[in-house]
Write a protein that holds these residues in place. Structure first.
Motif, PDB file in Angstrom:
ATOM      1  N   SER A  11      19.626  77.579 -44.645  1.00 30.40           N
ATOM      2  CA  SER A  11      19.182  78.170 -45.907  1.00 30.40           C
ATOM      3  C   SER A  11      20.054  79.365 -46.283  1.00 30.40           C
ATOM      4  N   LEU A  12      20.397  80.187 -45.308  1.00 32.88           N
ATOM      5  CA  LEU A  12      21.274  81.338 -45.538  1.00 32.88           C
ATOM      6  C   LEU A  12      22.602  80.883 -46.115  1.00 32.88           C
ATOM      7  N   ASN A  17      21.234  83.864 -49.387  1.00 30.26           N
ATOM      8  CA  ASN A  17      20.093  84.758 -49.453  1.00 30.26           C
ATOM      9  C   ASN A  17      19.436  84.767 -48.072  1.00 30.26           C
ATOM     10  N   ALA A  18      19.364  85.929 -47.420  1.00 36.06           N
ATOM     11  CA  ALA A  18      18.871  86.021 -46.047  1.00 36.06           C
ATOM     12  C   ALA A  18      17.367  86.217 -45.988  1.00 36.06           C
ATOM     13  N   SER A  19      16.741  85.526 -45.066  1.00 38.08           N
ATOM     14  CA  SER A  19      15.324  85.714 -44.779  1.00 38.08           C
ATOM     15  C   SER A  19      15.167  86.915 -43.855  1.00 38.08           C
ATOM     16  N   VAL A  77      26.548  87.479 -48.565  1.00 36.50           N
ATOM     17  CA  VAL A  77      25.105  87.234 -48.698  1.00 36.50           C
ATOM     18  C   VAL A  77      24.580  88.213 -49.739  1.00 36.50           C
ATOM     19  N   SER A  78      23.864  87.691 -50.732  1.00 39.84           N
ATOM     20  CA  SER A  78      23.500  88.504 -51.896  1.00 39.84           C
ATOM     21  C   SER A  78      22.472  89.597 -51.620  1.00 39.84           C
ATOM     22  N   ARG A  80      21.834  91.165 -48.599  1.00 36.78           N
ATOM     23  CA  ARG A  80      22.120  92.012 -47.437  1.00 36.78           C
ATOM     24  C   ARG A  80      23.532  92.567 -47.586  1.00 36.78           C
ATOM     25  N   ARG A  81      23.627  93.857 -47.607  1.00 34.27           N
ATOM     26  CA  ARG A  81      24.932  94.496 -47.781  1.00 34.27           C
ATOM     27  C   ARG A  81      25.798  94.300 -46.529  1.00 34.27           C
ATOM     28  N   GLY A  82      27.016  93.832 -46.742  1.00 35.20           N
ATOM     29  CA  GLY A  82      27.963  93.699 -45.653  1.00 35.20           C
ATOM     30  C   GLY A  82      27.726  92.527 -44.718  1.00 35.20           C
ATOM     31  N   ILE A  83      26.921  91.553 -45.121  1.00 37.36           N
ATOM     32  CA  ILE A  83      26.671  90.353 -44.316  1.00 37.36           C
ATOM     33  C   ILE A  83      27.343  89.175 -45.002  1.00 37.36           C
ATOM     34  N   PHE A  84      27.979  88.320 -44.203  1.00 35.91           N
ATOM     35  CA  PHE A  84      28.705  87.161 -44.717  1.00 35.91           C
ATOM     36  C   PHE A  84      28.242  85.921 -43.973  1.00 35.91           C
ATOM     37  N   ALA A  85      28.111  84.793 -44.689  1.00 35.86           N
ATOM     38  CA  ALA A  85      27.698  83.527 -44.083  1.00 35.86           C
ATOM     39  C   ALA A  85      28.836  82.527 -44.190  1.00 35.86           C
TER      40      ALA A  85
END
Length: 116
Positions: A11-12, A17-19, A77-78, A80-85
């Motif tokens: 899903s991420l 979009n992170a849960s 990831v929209s 969460r700042r600074g997170i990439f998937a």
């Protein structure tokens, strides 16, 4: 546990979009809703770290900002700042961050004590 984690990772990657169950926010508001799972209960352990030495002329924040806004923009990831998937060729989904930290100072003026 593993099935939920895999579903949250997929899903991420698809939604960017992170849960909260996978990647908790730094400041989580309590809205009175109870859950049998806490924030971050399905987070993944660190699998790999890649230190990148910076040229002594490069400021670490500028390097991270440049990577965020160019090479890594499609993986951002929209919520969460600074997170990439990222999903690899074998359909494994990873999430990653960029951080900088300082190494001990050396007498070499060409050495940048910052690592991303």
């Amino acid at each position: 546990h593993r099935t939920n984690q895999l579903l949250l990772l997929e899903s991420l990657y698809k939604t960017k979009n992170a849960s909260n169950l996978l990647i908790p926010e730094t400041e989580v508001s309590t809205d009175g809703i109870t859950s049998k799972h806490s924030d971050g209960s399905f987070s993944c352990p660190i699998q790999h770290r890649v230190p990148m030495l910076l040229n002594h002329r490069v400021a670490p924040n500028q390097a991270i900002l440049a990577l965020d806004s160019t090479v890594l923009q499609n993986f951002l990831v929209s919520n969460r700042r600074g997170i990439f998937a990222y999903k690899d060729e074998s359909d494994n989904v990873f999430y990653m961050t960029l951080r900088h930290y300082k190494t001990p100072e050396t007498e070499d003026g060409e050495h940048n004590p910052n690592i991303v």
